[in-house]
Write a protein that holds these residues in place. Structure first.
Motif, mmCIF file in Angstrom:
data_model
loop_
_atom_site.group_PDB
_atom_site.id
_atom_site.type_symbol
_atom_site.label_atom_id
_atom_site.label_comp_id
_atom_site.label_asym_id
_atom_site.label_seq_id
_atom_site.Cartn_x
_atom_site.Cartn_y
_atom_site.Cartn_z
ATOM 1 N N LEU A 239 3.748 28.097 15.969
ATOM 2 C CA LEU A 239 3.635 29.189 14.981
ATOM 3 C C LEU A 239 3.896 28.633 13.587
ATOM 4 O O LEU A 239 4.972 28.091 13.325
ATOM 5 C CB LEU A 239 4.659 30.286 15.318
ATOM 6 C CG LEU A 239 4.938 31.345 14.250
ATOM 7 C CD1 LEU A 239 3.690 32.169 13.936
ATOM 8 C CD2 LEU A 239 6.063 32.290 14.702
ATOM 9 N N TRP B 208 -1.922 22.681 13.531
ATOM 10 C CA TRP B 208 -1.396 22.953 14.872
ATOM 11 C C TRP B 208 -1.809 21.792 15.783
ATOM 12 O O TRP B 208 -2.895 21.233 15.613
ATOM 13 C CB TRP B 208 -1.996 24.250 15.417
ATOM 14 C CG TRP B 208 -1.564 25.489 14.695
ATOM 15 C CD1 TRP B 208 -0.600 26.364 15.083
ATOM 16 C CD2 TRP B 208 -2.091 26.018 13.467
ATOM 17 N NE1 TRP B 208 -0.481 27.401 14.166
ATOM 18 C CE2 TRP B 208 -1.380 27.206 13.173
ATOM 19 C CE3 TRP B 208 -3.083 25.617 12.558
ATOM 20 C CZ2 TRP B 208 -1.634 27.987 12.038
ATOM 21 C CZ3 TRP B 208 -3.334 26.376 11.426
ATOM 22 C CH2 TRP B 208 -2.613 27.549 11.178
ATOM 23 N N ALA C 154 5.103 33.118 20.520
ATOM 24 C CA ALA C 154 5.232 31.649 20.457
ATOM 25 C C ALA C 154 6.138 31.163 21.588
ATOM 26 O O ALA C 154 5.841 30.173 22.265
ATOM 27 C CB ALA C 154 5.797 31.233 19.096
#
Ligand SMILES: Cc1cc2nc3c(=O)[nH]c(=O)nc-3n(C[C@H](O)[C@H](O)[C@H](O)COP(=O)(O)OP(=O)(O)OC[C@H]3O[C@@H](n4cnc5c(N)ncnc54)[C@H](O)[C@@H]3O)c2cc1C
Length: 321
Positions: A112, A143, A105
């Motif tokens: 994440l 996300w 990440a």
């Protein structure tokens, strides 16, 4: 969607948790599922993942990846994700996987979501489910950029065999100089007998009601008679009565054996979330009002010091042992 699952292994076996994530990914994202195995002398392991839904398995086989260190793995994964245009990377939680996911990440500036217990696709978008507020509610998380990284709570998904096979593709291992600065000095394995709590069909778990660490022999003997593993609550783990690796619950492991016998365990919500999906839950507790009786299938109101040894004897008699 191009999905990659980090396939972790111990010795010559892929971990059940990773294979469970492959199975889940194959259901949610369809056929375009790849796995990646990183290590030394791991090529033979890769083929096994096809049987759980991976269409392709990338293999990074290099002596430099022998030690379970995260940064060399981050190097290989970052390169692979870029080369293959992978947009989603899934991990089953473990000390190594969490470290690799966090490193990746940071390296890719990617989002994440961690501690997920489920994944769905809604209107073409991936949605993760994450317990919150001490596991009393679930929140949907998503996300905003790619690649999407997700770390699943251990035991969230069961692997299911498909009978398929995977195409194997070798990956070049090129490491950054800074990634090789750490080296593994020593590795020790805990000596244990019988199945681990992640895999055991039967778990006999002990809580503070046992009265002291010496009384864990009661649950050990019952677990042995049933061919199962021993679990523990956080209260006893924190007190140093039993190893952390056996802790079941929100901050321990999520388990789903066929049979879970809770001995001297109150049934706090943080324990419940780790074992509530067990097939049959049996509780032995001297307090008839203990919360565990609210979700146990069978309950015995009694003293663990009397009930557990008798139960062990009965099991042994039944088994003719
Ligand atoms: C953020 C957070 C995370 C947590 N994560 C976890 C987790 O992952 N796992 C976890 O387990 N806990 C977790 N906890 C702790 C949890 O809240 C409870 O404190 C813990 O589960 C209690 O453990 P216990 O049942 O062994 O002890 P207690 O709650 O003290 O219960 C002991 C039980 O034994 C019974 N008893 C006593 N003597 C006897 C006897 N002789 N015979 C029969 N029964 C007897 C009592 O009636 C009682 O019900 C967490 C807490 C927090 C705040």
């Amino acid at each position: 969607m191009s999905t990659l699952v980090f396939l972790e292994h111990h010795g010559d076996e892929l971990l059940k948790g990773s294979l469970g994530v492959v199975t889940k990914a194959a259901t949610v994202a369809g056929g375009d599922i790849a796995g990646v195995v990183l290590g030394s002398d791991v090529r033979a392991l890769a083929e096994g993942a096809g049987n759980f839904g991976a269409a392709k398995v990338y293999v990074a086989d290099d002596p430099q990846l022998e030690a379970p260190l995260s940064q060399p793995r981050v190097d290989v994964l970052a390169q692979l994700i870029g080369d293959q245009g992978i947009d989603t990377v899934l991990f089953a939680n473990s000390v190594l996987a969490a470290d690799v996911a966090a490193g990746l990440a940071a390296r890719l500036d990617a989002g994440l979501n961690w501690d997920l217990v489920d994944l769905t696709q809604e209107n073409g978008k991936l949605v993760g489910k994450r317990p919150a507020l001490q596991d009393s509610v679930y929140v949907d998380v998503g996300w905003t950029s790619e690649p999407r990284l997700a770390l699943f709570r251990s035991g969230s998904f069961d692997p299911s065999e498909t009978g398929g096979s995977a195409q194997i593709e070798d990956v070049e291992v090129v490491l950054e100089e800074f990634s090789t600065a750490a080296r593994m000095v020593d590795q020790a394995h805990e000596e244990s007998e019988g199945p681990s709590i992640e895999d055991a069909p039967v778990i006999v778990a002990g809580g503070r009601g046992l009265g002291g660490p010496e009384n864990f022999t009661l649950v050990e003997q019952l677990a042995k008679a049933l061919g199962g593993a021993v679990g523990a609550t956080r209260a006893v783990v924190d007190a140093g009565w039993y190893p952390y690796a056996t802790q079941v619950g929100q901050t321990g492991k999520t388990v789903s054996p066929k049979l879970y016998i809770a001995c001297g365990i109150s049934g706090a919500i943080q324990h419940k979330v780790g074992m509530q999906s067990s097939g049959v839950i049996v509780a032995i507790n001297k307090d008839a009002n203990a919360p565990i009786f609210e979700f146990a299938d069978l309950g015995v109101v009694g003293d663990v010091h009397e009930v557990v040894p008798r139960l062990t004897e009965l099991v042994k008699q039944r088994k003719g042992g």
